[in-house]
Design a protein around this motif. Sequence first.
Motif, PDB file in Angstrom:
ATOM      1  N   MET A   1       0.506  -0.842   0.769  1.00 28.49           N
ATOM      2  CA  MET A   1      -0.329   0.063  -0.155  1.00 28.49           C
ATOM      3  C   MET A   1       0.703   0.955  -0.081  1.00 28.49           C
ATOM      4  SD  MET A   1      -3.048   1.189  -0.120  1.00 28.49           S
ATOM      5  CE  MET A   1      -3.899  -0.313   0.183  1.00 28.49           C
ATOM      6  N   ILE A   2       1.658   1.201   0.339  1.00 31.69           N
ATOM      7  CA  ILE A   2       2.715   2.615   0.914  1.00 31.69           C
ATOM      8  C   ILE A   2       4.480   1.874   0.768  1.00 31.69           C
ATOM      9  CG2 ILE A   2       3.810   4.438   2.070  1.00 31.69           C
ATOM     10  CD1 ILE A   2       1.316   4.614   4.116  1.00 31.69           C
ATOM     11  N   ASP A   3       4.602   1.930  -0.127  1.00 34.66           N
ATOM     12  CA  ASP A   3       6.112   1.495  -0.477  1.00 34.66           C
ATOM     13  C   ASP A   3       7.217   2.677  -1.025  1.00 34.66           C
ATOM     14  OD1 ASP A   3       6.001  -1.779  -0.840  1.00 34.66           O
ATOM     15  OD2 ASP A   3       4.267  -0.879  -1.752  1.00 34.66           O
ATOM     16  N   THR A   4       8.211   2.243  -0.650  1.00 36.66           N
ATOM     17  CA  THR A   4       9.271   4.013  -0.929  1.00 36.66           C
ATOM     18  C   THR A   4      10.578   3.088  -1.786  1.00 36.66           C
ATOM     19  OG1 THR A   4      10.394   4.393   1.200  1.00 36.66           O
ATOM     20  CG2 THR A   4       8.135   5.204   0.318  1.00 36.66           C
ATOM     21  N   THR A   5      11.338   3.522  -2.055  1.00 37.09           N
ATOM     22  CA  THR A   5      13.315   2.688  -2.640  1.00 37.09           C
ATOM     23  C   THR A   5      13.311   3.788  -3.185  1.00 37.09           C
ATOM     24  OG1 THR A   5      11.575   1.152  -3.965  1.00 37.09           O
ATOM     25  CG2 THR A   5      13.714   1.389  -3.907  1.00 37.09           C
ATOM     26  N   SER A   6      14.309   4.331  -2.418  1.00 36.88           N
ATOM     27  CA  SER A   6      15.527   4.399  -2.098  1.00 36.88           C
ATOM     28  C   SER A   6      15.515   5.708  -2.174  1.00 36.88           C
ATOM     29  CB  SER A   6      16.807   4.330  -3.478  1.00 36.88           C
ATOM     30  OG  SER A   6      16.851   3.393  -3.241  1.00 36.88           O
ATOM     31  N   VAL A   7      14.710   6.465  -1.339  1.00 35.78           N
ATOM     32  CA  VAL A   7      14.360   7.591  -0.916  1.00 35.78           C
ATOM     33  C   VAL A   7      15.457   8.400  -0.149  1.00 35.78           C
ATOM     34  CG1 VAL A   7      12.602   9.782   0.093  1.00 35.78           C
ATOM     35  CG2 VAL A   7      12.039   7.616  -1.369  1.00 35.78           C
ATOM     36  N   THR A   8      16.251   9.467  -1.042  1.00 34.91           N
ATOM     37  CA  THR A   8      17.044  10.839   0.167  1.00 34.91           C
ATOM     38  C   THR A   8      16.033  12.406  -0.476  1.00 34.91           C
ATOM     39  OG1 THR A   8      17.994  10.982  -2.536  1.00 34.91           O
ATOM     40  CG2 THR A   8      18.625   9.546  -0.849  1.00 34.91           C
ATOM     41  N   ALA A   9      16.879  13.092  -0.094  1.00 38.01           N
ATOM     42  CA  ALA A   9      16.398  14.328  -0.148  1.00 38.01           C
ATOM     43  C   ALA A   9      17.429  15.256   0.445  1.00 38.01           C
ATOM     44  CB  ALA A   9      15.024  15.082   1.126  1.00 38.01           C
ATOM     45  N   GLU A  10      18.086  15.433  -0.037  1.00 33.41           N
ATOM     46  CA  GLU A  10      18.736  17.345   0.057  1.00 33.41           C
ATOM     47  C   GLU A  10      18.822  18.613  -0.355  1.00 33.41           C
ATOM     48  OE1 GLU A  10      22.133  16.348  -3.128  1.00 33.41           O
ATOM     49  OE2 GLU A  10      21.986  14.192  -2.051  1.00 33.41           O
ATOM     50  N   SER A  38      16.549  14.768  11.803  1.00 34.08           N
ATOM     51  CA  SER A  38      17.243  13.289  11.043  1.00 34.08           C
ATOM     52  C   SER A  38      16.144  13.075   9.846  1.00 34.08           C
ATOM     53  CB  SER A  38      16.555  12.189  12.673  1.00 34.08           C
ATOM     54  OG  SER A  38      15.488  12.113  12.872  1.00 34.08           O
ATOM     55  N   GLY A  39      15.339  14.038  10.035  1.00 37.66           N
ATOM     56  CA  GLY A  39      14.336  13.978   8.279  1.00 37.66           C
ATOM     57  C   GLY A  39      13.113  13.322   8.250  1.00 37.66           C
ATOM     58  N   LYS A  40      12.273  13.554   9.831  1.00 33.30           N
ATOM     59  CA  LYS A  40      11.212  12.794   9.637  1.00 33.30           C
ATOM     60  C   LYS A  40       9.997  13.994   9.125  1.00 33.30           C
ATOM     61  CE  LYS A  40      10.836  13.234  14.637  1.00 33.30           C
ATOM     62  NZ  LYS A  40      11.851  14.123  14.570  1.00 33.30           N
ATOM     63  N   SER A  41      10.014  15.030   9.023  1.00 33.00           N
ATOM     64  CA  SER A  41       8.497  15.508   8.938  1.00 33.00           C
ATOM     65  C   SER A  41       8.961  15.836   7.628  1.00 33.00           C
ATOM     66  CB  SER A  41       9.024  17.319   8.844  1.00 33.00           C
ATOM     67  OG  SER A  41       9.028  17.369  10.581  1.00 33.00           O
ATOM     68  N   THR A  42      10.351  16.007   6.360  1.00 31.28           N
ATOM     69  CA  THR A  42      10.806  15.728   5.117  1.00 31.28           C
ATOM     70  C   THR A  42      10.105  14.358   5.346  1.00 31.28           C
ATOM     71  OG1 THR A  42      12.688  17.099   5.160  1.00 31.28           O
ATOM     72  CG2 THR A  42      12.658  15.608   3.454  1.00 31.28           C
ATOM     73  N   LEU A  43      10.688  13.052   5.348  1.00 27.38           N
ATOM     74  CA  LEU A  43       9.684  11.436   4.631  1.00 27.38           C
ATOM     75  C   LEU A  43       8.405  11.976   4.678  1.00 27.38           C
ATOM     76  CD1 LEU A  43      10.197   8.685   3.663  1.00 27.38           C
ATOM     77  CD2 LEU A  43      10.071   8.155   6.258  1.00 27.38           C
ATOM     78  N   LEU A  44       7.961  12.843   5.373  1.00 27.43           N
ATOM     79  CA  LEU A  44       6.352  12.331   5.534  1.00 27.43           C
ATOM     80  C   LEU A  44       5.722  13.515   4.377  1.00 27.43           C
ATOM     81  CD1 LEU A  44       6.752  10.890   7.961  1.00 27.43           C
ATOM     82  CD2 LEU A  44       4.653  11.869   8.913  1.00 27.43           C
ATOM     83  N   ARG A  45       6.516  14.492   4.589  1.00 26.58           N
ATOM     84  CA  ARG A  45       6.175  15.838   3.411  1.00 26.58           C
ATOM     85  C   ARG A  45       6.368  14.563   1.473  1.00 26.58           C
ATOM     86  NH1 ARG A  45       9.203  18.994   6.478  1.00 26.58           N
ATOM     87  NH2 ARG A  45      11.024  19.435   4.974  1.00 26.58           N
ATOM     88  N   ILE A  46       7.357  14.046   1.341  1.00 27.32           N
ATOM     89  CA  ILE A  46       7.300  13.429   0.173  1.00 27.32           C
ATOM     90  C   ILE A  46       6.532  12.384   0.160  1.00 27.32           C
ATOM     91  CG2 ILE A  46       8.858  11.616  -0.706  1.00 27.32           C
ATOM     92  CD1 ILE A  46      11.389  12.736   0.557  1.00 27.32           C
ATOM     93  N   LEU A  47       6.183  11.621   1.065  1.00 30.49           N
ATOM     94  CA  LEU A  47       4.858  10.907   1.136  1.00 30.49           C
ATOM     95  C   LEU A  47       3.279  11.162   1.172  1.00 30.49           C
ATOM     96  CD1 LEU A  47       6.000   7.742   4.458  1.00 30.49           C
ATOM     97  CD2 LEU A  47       6.322   7.892   2.233  1.00 30.49           C
TER      98      LEU A  47
END
Length: 219
Positions: A1-10, A38-47
Amino acid sequence: MIDTTSVTAEVGGVRILDSPDLGVVPGQVVAVVGPSGSGKSTLLRILTGVQVPTSGSVTIDGVELTRLSVGARAAFRRDRLGVVFQDPELLDELSVAENAALPIVLAGRPRREALALAREQLARVGLASLVDGSPQTLSRGEAMRVAVARALVAGPRAVIADEPTASLDRTNALTIARLLVDNARAAGAATVIASHDPEVVALCDDVIDLRSEARVTRS
């Protein structure tokens, strides 16, 4: 249902997120933890499609968000995701029920039907007596319950919550967390909750630690 692969943000050439791969199935609740920065909010913005990763892919309910336009991501977020933030962001000019109904009204649902669904969802979060009131009369915990009802009113198959309990007292924090977990179980919604609260994290099935890039599956 939710899948991420090799997600990075710069940002400016500086890596601010290097996420372990996510795989969240219907009815499962995954906590995302890690210290500030550590990037929690960044990951959720991406999701949620608010932000596009520098690299990697995000697929939710069979749709690869990273291939969508800005407008298409916004429509996907409105129509197919339930999103809860730390701030409930209620509109004072609308009633409690109108706030909870807003996503499905914007999606084109008839107003009367949308309000009926919102009232049902508000009853599920314990606010049946407050549906016609103003958000200005609500406590912080009540306002967050409205935000949860708003996120769940469309019956989304995936729910993303970014620090939804951070500004709440212990009782209200656990109430909000349990509402999200109970919804995941009952509705089969794949759910991701970013949190620094160990009691909230303990309610989840899996834990993604962005500091160690590790995943812990609870037995």
